[in-house]
Design a protein around this motif. Structure first.
Motif, PDB file in Angstrom:
ATOM      1  N   UNK A  21      -1.059  58.701 -13.675  1.00  0.00           N
ATOM      2  CA  UNK A  21      -1.366  57.280 -13.533  1.00  0.00           C
ATOM      3  C   UNK A  21      -1.817  56.902 -12.115  1.00  0.00           C
ATOM      4  N   UNK A  36      -5.024  54.586 -11.295  1.00  0.00           N
ATOM      5  CA  UNK A  36      -4.939  53.263 -10.683  1.00  0.00           C
ATOM      6  C   UNK A  36      -5.767  53.193  -9.393  1.00  0.00           C
ATOM      7  N   UNK A  37      -5.732  54.258  -8.636  1.00  0.00           N
ATOM      8  CA  UNK A  37      -6.499  54.288  -7.381  1.00  0.00           C
ATOM      9  C   UNK A  37      -7.985  54.045  -7.670  1.00  0.00           C
ATOM     10  N   UNK A  38      -8.508  54.743  -8.671  1.00  0.00           N
ATOM     11  CA  UNK A  38      -9.908  54.557  -9.050  1.00  0.00           C
ATOM     12  C   UNK A  38     -10.179  53.150  -9.577  1.00  0.00           C
ATOM     13  N   UNK A  39      -9.269  52.667 -10.414  1.00  0.00           N
ATOM     14  CA  UNK A  39      -9.473  51.327 -10.985  1.00  0.00           C
ATOM     15  C   UNK A  39      -9.442  50.267  -9.883  1.00  0.00           C
ATOM     16  N   UNK A  40      -8.573  50.478  -8.901  1.00  0.00           N
ATOM     17  CA  UNK A  40      -8.475  49.497  -7.814  1.00  0.00           C
ATOM     18  C   UNK A  40      -9.750  49.472  -6.982  1.00  0.00           C
ATOM     19  N   UNK A  98     -12.698  49.556  -8.624  1.00  0.00           N
ATOM     20  CA  UNK A  98     -13.734  48.963  -9.476  1.00  0.00           C
ATOM     21  C   UNK A  98     -14.172  49.825 -10.644  1.00  0.00           C
ATOM     22  N   UNK A  99     -13.646  51.044 -10.728  1.00  0.00           N
ATOM     23  CA  UNK A  99     -14.035  51.963 -11.800  1.00  0.00           C
ATOM     24  C   UNK A  99     -13.160  51.675 -13.026  1.00  0.00           C
ATOM     25  N   UNK A 100     -13.773  51.542 -14.201  1.00  0.00           N
ATOM     26  CA  UNK A 100     -12.929  51.198 -15.355  1.00  0.00           C
ATOM     27  C   UNK A 100     -12.087  52.383 -15.822  1.00  0.00           C
ATOM     28  N   UNK A 101     -11.145  52.082 -16.668  1.00  0.00           N
ATOM     29  CA  UNK A 101     -10.159  53.066 -17.082  1.00  0.00           C
ATOM     30  C   UNK A 101     -10.797  54.309 -17.713  1.00  0.00           C
ATOM     31  N   UNK A 134     -13.867  55.485 -17.389  1.00  0.00           N
ATOM     32  CA  UNK A 134     -14.609  56.247 -16.392  1.00  0.00           C
ATOM     33  C   UNK A 134     -13.643  56.966 -15.453  1.00  0.00           C
ATOM     34  N   UNK A 156     -13.662  60.906 -14.754  1.00  0.00           N
ATOM     35  CA  UNK A 156     -13.766  61.484 -13.411  1.00  0.00           C
ATOM     36  C   UNK A 156     -12.596  62.440 -13.155  1.00  0.00           C
TER      37      UNK A 156
END
Ligand SMILES: Nc1ncnc2c1ncn2[C@@H]1O[C@H](COP(=O)(O)OP(=O)(O)OP(=O)(O)O)[C@@H](O)[C@H]1O
Ligand SMILES: [Mg+2]
Lengths: 455, 253
Positions: free
Chosen positions: A404, A408-412, A414-417, A419, A423
């Motif tokens: 997780x 979360x780091x990626x989502x924070x 701007x990358x959606x869940x 994607x 990645x």
């Protein structure tokens, strides 16, 4: 002994195949075929009661009836609608690769694109060798007892051997460096759903033989592809005989249709101080079994086995690897990674055998798995059998899920869940990808991985 | 820009934030200080959308919208950026791939053209100068094998590329030597403008010598117990937190 309907079917097909052979019946190869078919009739296909097939139930193959393809003419029937355009997405840059194409197990001159070859180098069809030099061929085919590709104890191998007729033949003489990598492209194609109601889908059984001389070097890619979404069965064997001090970079790319069945065996014999690296990338197929066996037949050999299997839906992929440290001072490094989604199932079985006199062996094995769904399943089993005392051996296996924190780091950022998951899944496979030396293959895998999980 | 009203947050039934009220306007810099475990990171993570925390009551408005209803990626696309106290390592993904994916997701949301590899590289090289890092930094896997200082500078680099409206920096100054601290402060000041707002979570007034805050708040045991101007930070540095605790307890009793 009870001969099942299934065995009878293949036996009667063998008889038809034999009739079709004409003069070839007198060749020493045909003796091998006959022994192999008898052995197949005795053995049948393996069941889950065989230790080696405990987690892979091949009854979907046994229950269906596949029609062995046994002539160029017949292969040509499938070939008719097939143009180079239909397989474009599987080919590699013509200028940079020799392309040797097989359709349902038979060489296709029309679709192939070989480059001019150095003197005595041979890259082409095994059928030609069977015709011209069957005696030499029998010397190299390791059909004898003790090899996993022997027909002695495996029904699939026996069946392939019984129908030996074509496949790839590569011969690199001493001292030759083949600059242009060789792409062996195996195209599988069955009838479309509608037409196949009363017809058995095809069974292709290429038999490939790769021989490299002393101080030679070559890169080879075997890819198994389906241009259409059809059902068929590939039962393939590749034997690689590596000469002293020579280097072989080998790739097996399994991209077949989700309706295809694939049983593949790669058997490698390494000469003194030779170097073999293998990259086995398995994405397609409904039921897939990849066997690879490497035998160090002399001292100083080195081998690297990399593997990546990526499956979803109800796909089943089984990787069985075996490294036979029969001689001292050899090194093997093995890294297999699996990505499993949906209700897919994976099997990894990695055997390392260090024989009593194989001192100073270095053998390391790792298998890592990423489960993307709660319903995916993996059985992983390292199997180390060490009979020498002065050796360095290690093994490890892991099964995990995406974490997780990085999601979360990626989502924070701007990358959606979805994607983010793509990645991170790619990241999991990245060390395997970075080991791929051929750029065209690497780019292709990148694209597959990022599109498969994207969207 | 940001209005937090009576925000209460719990983890596994343990209440961590016990009614936070805070208003941040465009152009302002707010510093949040407070002892270990007081809930500073919890507040920062909740604002960024971390789902491990349960918001039990209260509301957060960001540019008039209900922030708590937005998934983390939408917050980022709308201009919120959190510099993590402990940046996450992602082996196997290069810094440039990571950031390009992020930037393009944000640009797409804004209706802007996505940048191709070359355009991104040009931008990245320009922004790298702010954090005084070598272009080779772009090819390294995200935070993997980075020193503490490199990780912090990477957060500032990301911020410089993504150009948020509201940046929340969770202890981006901790553990830095004076040179790195100046670089980080410089990066923060570059973002400072009348349209943007910055929340600095910090333990040390040192950073505030370089980034002068408009307001300083003390977060203690899940509540903001005191707010003031930049002098408050100096006072805290000198006297610690005990005196405020006593002050608050006296008032309450
Ligand atoms: N995911 C979590 N699970 C359980 N407890 C948590 C979690 N996150 C925070 N806490 C607890 O909540 C309290 C506040 O933690 P938080 O990290 O917000 O403090 P902080 O003010 O940022 O501290 P520091 O100055 O040390 O960074 C602590 O008691 C911490 O242990
Ligand atoms: Mg904190």
């Amino acid at each position: 002994m009870r001969v099942t309907k299934n065995q009878e079917w293949y036996l009667s097909n063998f008889q038809a195949f034999e009739k079709n052979l004409d003069g070839d019946q007198a060749s020493p190869i045909h003796k091998i075929r006959k022994t192999a078919i008898s052995r197949f009739v005795e053995l049948g296909f393996p069941t889950i009661h065989d230790e080696e097939w405990k987690y892979t139930d091949v009854s979907p193959i046994v229950e269906r009836t596949f029609k062995p393809t046994f002539a160029e003419a017949e292969a040509a029937r499938w070939l008719l609608p097939l143009t180079i355009q239909a397989i474009r997405r599987f080919t590699l840059e013509e200028t940079g690769y020799h392309r040797i194409v097989f359709v349902n197990g038979y060489y296709s001159r029309e679709l192939s694109y070989p480059h001019p070859l150095a003197k005595d180098v041979q890259i082409g069809s095994l059928a030609t060798v069977i015709e011209k030099d069957p005696t030499t061929l029998t010397r190299y085919l390791s059909v004898g007892v003790g090899f996993p590709s022997s027909y002695e104890d495996n029904g699939f191998t026996a069946l392939n051997t019984a129908f030996i007729r074509d496949g790839a033949f590569v011969y690199i003489p001493d001292g030759v460096i083949v600059e242009v990598p060789i792409h062996l492209l195996f195209v599988g194609i069955g009838d479309s759903e509608a037409a196949s109601v009363d017809k058995a889908p095809p069974l292709s059984q290429p038999r490939n033989l790769i021989i490299t001389g002393k101080n030679s070097q070559v890169a080879l890619i075997e890819s198994y592809v389906s241009p259409t979404h059809s059902s068929y069965f590939t039962n393939t064997i590749t034997e690689v005989v590596i000469g002293e001090n020579s280097v072989v970079d080998y790739y097996k790319l399994q991209y077949e249709s989700l309706e295809a069945f694939h049983i593949g065996t790669v058997q490698v014999r390494q000469g003194r101080s030779s170097n073999f690296s293998s990259h086995s990338l398995s994405f397609g197929g409904k039921l897939v079994r990849n066997n690879i066996t490497v035998v160090f037949e002399a001292e100083g050999g080195e081998c690297t086995l990399n593997g990546l299997y990526v499956v979803a839906d109800r796909q089943h992929v089984d990787n069985h690897t075996m490294i036979d440290h029969a001689k001292p001072h050899c090194t093997s490094n093995e890294l297999y990674k699996g990505i499993l989604d949906g209700k897919s199932r994976g099997v990894f079985n990695g055997k390392i055998l260090v024989r009593p006199n194989a001192q100073k062996t270095n053998a390391h094995q790792t298998n890592k798995n990423l489960l993307l769904s709660d319903e995916a399943l993996i059985d992983t089993k390292p199997q180390l059998e060490i009979f020498a005392n002065d050796v360095k051996c290690s093994h490890g296996a892991t099964i995990g899920q995406l974490e997780e924190d990085p999601i979360f780091y990626l989502r924070s950022r701007g990358v959606d869940r979805e994607m983010a998951r793509t990645i991170l899944t790619y990241a999991f496979a990245s060390d395997i990808i970075s080991r791929i030396k051929l750029e065209a293959v690497r780019t292709d895998i990148d694209r597959r991985l990022l599109s498969r999980f994207g969207k | 820009m940001l209005k937090i009203r009576d925000l209460r947050v719990a983890v596994e039934d343990k209440e961590i934030l016990k009614g936070i009220n805070l208003e941040v306007n465009a152009g302002e810099v707010h510093a949040i200080m407070g002892p270990n475990g007081s809930g500073k990171s919890t507040l920062a993570q909740v604002l960024a959308g971390r789902e491990t925390y349960q918001v039990t009551s209260g509301e957060v408005l960001y540019e008039g919208k209900d922030l708590l209803k937005m998934p983390p990626e939408e917050r980022a696309r709308e201009g919120i950026f959190l510099a993590f106290q402990y940046p996450i390592e992602i082996p196997g993904i290069s810094n440039s791939y990571f950031l390009k994916a992020a930037l393009n997701a944000i640009r797409k949301h804004k209706g802007l053209e996505e940048l191709d590899a070359m355009e991104f590289l040009t931008l990245a090289k320009q922004k790298l100068k702010i954090v005084e890092m070598d272009p080779s930094f772009l090819n390294r896997p995200v935070n993997e094998g980075f020193s503490g200082g490199e990780k912090k500078r990477n957060e500032i680099f990301q911020m410089a590329i993504l150009e948020p409206k509201l940046a929340i920096l969770d202890e981006t100054d901790s553990g830095l030597d004076i040179d790195a601290l100046k670089i980080v402060a410089n990066g923060i000041n570059k973002l400072r403008s009348k349209d943007n707002a910055i929340i600095l979570v910090t333990h040390y007034q040192r950073l505030l010598n370089y980034v002068i805050p408009d307001y300083v708040h003390v977060l203690f045991d899940g509540r903001i117990i005191k707010s003031g101007g930049k002098e408050l930070a100096l006072e805290l540095e000198e006297k610690g937190y005990d005196w405020i605790k006593e002050e608050v307890e006296t008032v309450r009793s």
